[in-house]
Design an enzyme around this catalytic site. Structure first.
Site, PDB file in Angstrom:
ATOM      1  N   ALA A  60       0.845  -1.193   0.000  1.00 56.85           N
ATOM      2  CA  ALA A  60       0.000   0.000   0.000  1.00 56.85           C
ATOM      3  C   ALA A  60       0.882   1.246   0.000  1.00 56.85           C
ATOM      4  CB  ALA A  60      -0.898   0.000   1.232  1.00 56.85           C
ATOM      5  N   GLN A 102       0.249  -1.214  -5.277  1.00 57.41           N
ATOM      6  CA  GLN A 102      -1.068  -0.908  -4.721  1.00 57.41           C
ATOM      7  C   GLN A 102      -1.108   0.562  -4.323  1.00 57.41           C
ATOM      8  OE1 GLN A 102      -2.280  -2.272  -0.738  1.00 57.41           O
ATOM      9  NE2 GLN A 102      -4.088  -3.183  -1.676  1.00 57.41           N
ATOM     10  N   TYR A 185      -9.868   0.881   4.598  1.00 54.89           N
ATOM     11  CA  TYR A 185      -9.218   2.132   4.228  1.00 54.89           C
ATOM     12  C   TYR A 185     -10.187   2.978   3.406  1.00 54.89           C
ATOM     13  CZ  TYR A 185      -5.249  -0.143   6.331  1.00 54.89           C
ATOM     14  OH  TYR A 185      -4.432  -0.768   7.234  1.00 54.89           O
ATOM     15  N   ARG A 233      -8.603  -4.061  -5.329  1.00 55.80           N
ATOM     16  CA  ARG A 233      -8.704  -4.964  -4.173  1.00 55.80           C
ATOM     17  C   ARG A 233      -9.921  -4.566  -3.349  1.00 55.80           C
ATOM     18  NH1 ARG A 233      -4.360  -7.539   0.160  1.00 55.80           N
ATOM     19  NH2 ARG A 233      -4.650  -9.452  -0.979  1.00 55.80           N
ATOM     20  N   GLY A 326       0.794 -14.532   0.657  1.00 59.37           N
ATOM     21  CA  GLY A 326       1.357 -13.454   1.458  1.00 59.37           C
ATOM     22  C   GLY A 326       2.371 -13.935   2.474  1.00 59.37           C
ATOM     23  N   ARG A 327       1.869 -14.293   3.658  1.00 58.34           N
ATOM     24  CA  ARG A 327       2.802 -14.613   4.745  1.00 58.34           C
ATOM     25  C   ARG A 327       3.717 -15.787   4.427  1.00 58.34           C
ATOM     26  NH1 ARG A 327      -1.985 -14.638   8.900  1.00 58.34           N
ATOM     27  NH2 ARG A 327      -2.955 -15.181   6.912  1.00 58.34           N
TER      28      ARG A 327
HETATM   29  C1  FNR Z   1      -0.577  -7.366   4.672  1.00 58.23           C
HETATM   30  N1  FNR Z   1      -1.728  -7.210   3.908  1.00 58.23           N
HETATM   31  C2  FNR Z   1      -1.902  -6.076   3.158  1.00 58.23           C
HETATM   32  N2  FNR Z   1      -2.966  -5.962   2.312  1.00 58.23           N
HETATM   33  C3  FNR Z   1      -3.078  -4.918   1.478  1.00 58.23           C
HETATM   34  O1  FNR Z   1      -4.047  -4.843   0.736  1.00 58.23           O
HETATM   35  N3  FNR Z   1      -2.133  -3.937   1.476  1.00 58.23           N
HETATM   36  C4  FNR Z   1      -1.039  -3.969   2.295  1.00 58.23           C
HETATM   37  O2  FNR Z   1      -0.168  -3.106   2.214  1.00 58.23           O
HETATM   38  C5  FNR Z   1      -0.943  -5.045   3.211  1.00 58.23           C
HETATM   39  N4  FNR Z   1       0.076  -5.113   4.109  1.00 58.23           N
HETATM   40  C6  FNR Z   1       0.323  -6.299   4.781  1.00 58.23           C
HETATM   41  C7  FNR Z   1       1.503  -6.454   5.511  1.00 58.23           C
HETATM   42  C8  FNR Z   1       1.810  -7.679   6.099  1.00 58.23           C
HETATM   43  C9  FNR Z   1       3.094  -7.853   6.843  1.00 58.23           C
HETATM   44  C10 FNR Z   1       0.907  -8.756   5.987  1.00 58.23           C
HETATM   45  C11 FNR Z   1       1.213 -10.109   6.578  1.00 58.23           C
HETATM   46  C12 FNR Z   1      -0.282  -8.583   5.307  1.00 58.23           C
HETATM   47  C13 FNR Z   1      -2.636  -8.357   3.691  1.00 58.23           C
HETATM   48  C14 FNR Z   1      -2.044  -9.309   2.649  1.00 58.23           C
HETATM   49  O3  FNR Z   1      -1.950  -8.695   1.373  1.00 58.23           O
HETATM   50  C15 FNR Z   1      -2.883 -10.595   2.521  1.00 58.23           C
HETATM   51  O4  FNR Z   1      -4.156 -10.251   2.052  1.00 58.23           O
HETATM   52  C16 FNR Z   1      -3.006 -11.333   3.841  1.00 58.23           C
HETATM   53  O5  FNR Z   1      -1.742 -11.467   4.459  1.00 58.23           O
HETATM   54  C17 FNR Z   1      -3.654 -12.706   3.683  1.00 58.23           C
HETATM   55  O6  FNR Z   1      -2.883 -13.536   2.857  1.00 58.23           O
HETATM   56  P1  FNR Z   1      -1.895 -14.673   3.482  1.00 58.23           P
HETATM   57  O7  FNR Z   1      -0.823 -13.950   4.259  1.00 58.23           O
HETATM   58  O8  FNR Z   1      -2.725 -15.542   4.378  1.00 58.23           O
HETATM   59  O9  FNR Z   1      -1.347 -15.373   2.282  1.00 58.23           O
END
Ligand code: FNR
Length: 359
Positions: A60, A102, A185, A233, A326-327
């Site tokens: 973001a 994003q 947001y 998104r 993601g994670r």
């Molecule tokens: C995020 N997520 C997130 N989503 C988004 O739309 N913009 C962002 O900047 C962020 N920042 C962010 C930072 C960190 C450290 C994490 C772990 C997550 C959410 C991310 O994009 C995702 O949707 C979720 O983490 C769920 O997916 P996973 O991690 O289960 O694969």
């Protein structure tokens, strides 16, 4: 099983090498409060591209300073930031991946602290770089400041800022633009009746609550032209009775498609602090699949998709067009390559330098 996950996908003429993409993930790693990507971002994003992802979506990124979540967020409101992003996109491209970003405005959830360091309850105080947040209505997110209600001129400025940031993103070499309409947001705040109680043309009916997002999509599309793939998104539900929900998301998605959106990244939640969310493997996938089926628009699924066979199945069964990891990609930036090995794909872009690790 049908080969699927590592098939290329073409979105508005852009071919992406596979269907495992990296979702935006804030790093809170800008220490000078100027929104400029650092060596950390370069290394982090470059390693994810090297790890085999089809596309890497940068976190973001604030379209205006007050649209950042934290003072440590990235920004694209000036040309210095734009120029600094060029080396990020160059590095991602050098590893064969596409670069996305994003574009975001944090609205009433802006000016909050990163998760580590001193305790960050509430808003960041002005002496630590914080600011007064804005929103659709003077309704606070739990524990945060009451936002200043945006005027219609203020809304116009936000829409223009998204378009200007989109221009800078394309000029910096990004292939894919994503508009952040999720997670409580600003744009999601306009969508949800829980955070938007305006009496003007931006509040009330679904059409009115959707107006600012559709105006943003139109402004971005007008600015960057017809060739750039555009992702939005969305949070498909607030997980709360009377809030934003799947039927509204599906109607909005149909309009987004008509306005030139190419893919919906389907997340959930974020607008209500105490929502009860049934988190588990693939827990958001049914929303993505439903949106794809009812609207025909391509979708990306996200949320606890961290297993190669699960990811392959989602794409092979047509439940989603792309999976966002993601994670798990933070735990292992080489997850896509590892997944390809597990699924017995022969990836032409597996680094030869790492070949011995897979023998
Ligand atoms: C995020 N997520 C997130 N989503 C988004 O739309 N913009 C962002 O900047 C962020 N920042 C962010 C930072 C960190 C450290 C994490 C772990 C997550 C959410 C991310 O994009 C995702 O949707 C979720 O983490 C769920 O997916 P996973 O991690 O289960 O694969």
């Amino acid at each position: 099983m049908t080969r699927a996950l590592f098939d290329p996908i073409t979105i508005r003429g852009l071919e992406v090498r596979n269907r495992i993409w990296i979702p935006p993930m804030c790093q809170y790693a800008v220490d000078a409060q100027d929104g400029i990507p650092t060596d950390w971002h370069l290394m982090h994003l470059g390693s994810l591209a090297r790890g085999g992802a089809g596309a890497v979506i940068v976190e973001a990124t604030g379209v205006v300073p007050e649209g950042r979540i934290s003072p440590q967020d990235l920004g694209l409101w000036n040309d210095t930031q734009r120029d600094a992003f060029q080396r990020v996109t160059d590095l991602i491209h050098s590893q064969g991946a596409k670069a996305g970003i994003q574009l975001a405005h944090a609205g009433r959830k802006a000016s909050t602290g990163r998760e580590w360091g001193p305790r960050t309850d509430g808003n960041v105080p002005a002496e630590h770089g914080g600011w007064q947040p804005v929103g659709p209505s003077p309704i606070a997110f739990s524990g945060l400041a009451v936002p200043t209600e945006l005027t219609t001129d203020g809304i116009r400025e936000v829409v223009d800022a998204f378009a200007a940031a989109a221009r800078r993103a394309v000029d910096a070499g990004f292939d894919i633009l994503e508009i952040h309409g999720a997670h409580g947001y600003l744009l999601h705040e306009f969508l949800s009746p829980l955070s938007n109680q305006r009496a003007d043309e931006y509040g009330g009916s679904l059409e009115n609550r959707s107006r600012v997002l559709l105006e943003t999509v139109d402004a971005v599309r007008a600015e960057v032209g017809q060739d750039v793939p555009l992702v939005v998104r969305l949070s498909a539900t607030d997980w709360v009775e009377g809030g934003w929900d799947l039927p509204q998301t599906e109607r909005l998605t149909a309009w987004l498609g008509e306005h030139g959106t190419d893919l919906i990244s389907v997340s959930t939640g974020g607008n209500v602090a105490d929502a009860r969310i049934p988190v588990g493997p693939g827990y958001q996938l049914p929303f993505a699949t439903s949106i794809k089926q009812t609207t025909g628009l391509p979708v990306a699924a996200v949320g606890m998709i961290d297993n190669p066979f699960q990811a392959e199945q989602i794409v092979a069964l047509g439940q989603a067009d792309v999976v966002l990891v993601g994670r798990e990609s933070l735990r292992d930036p080489n997850f896509p390559i590892r997944a390809a090995e597990a699924l017995r794909y022969d990836l032409p872009y597996k680094p030869a330098q790492y070949e011995r690790a897979y023998r």
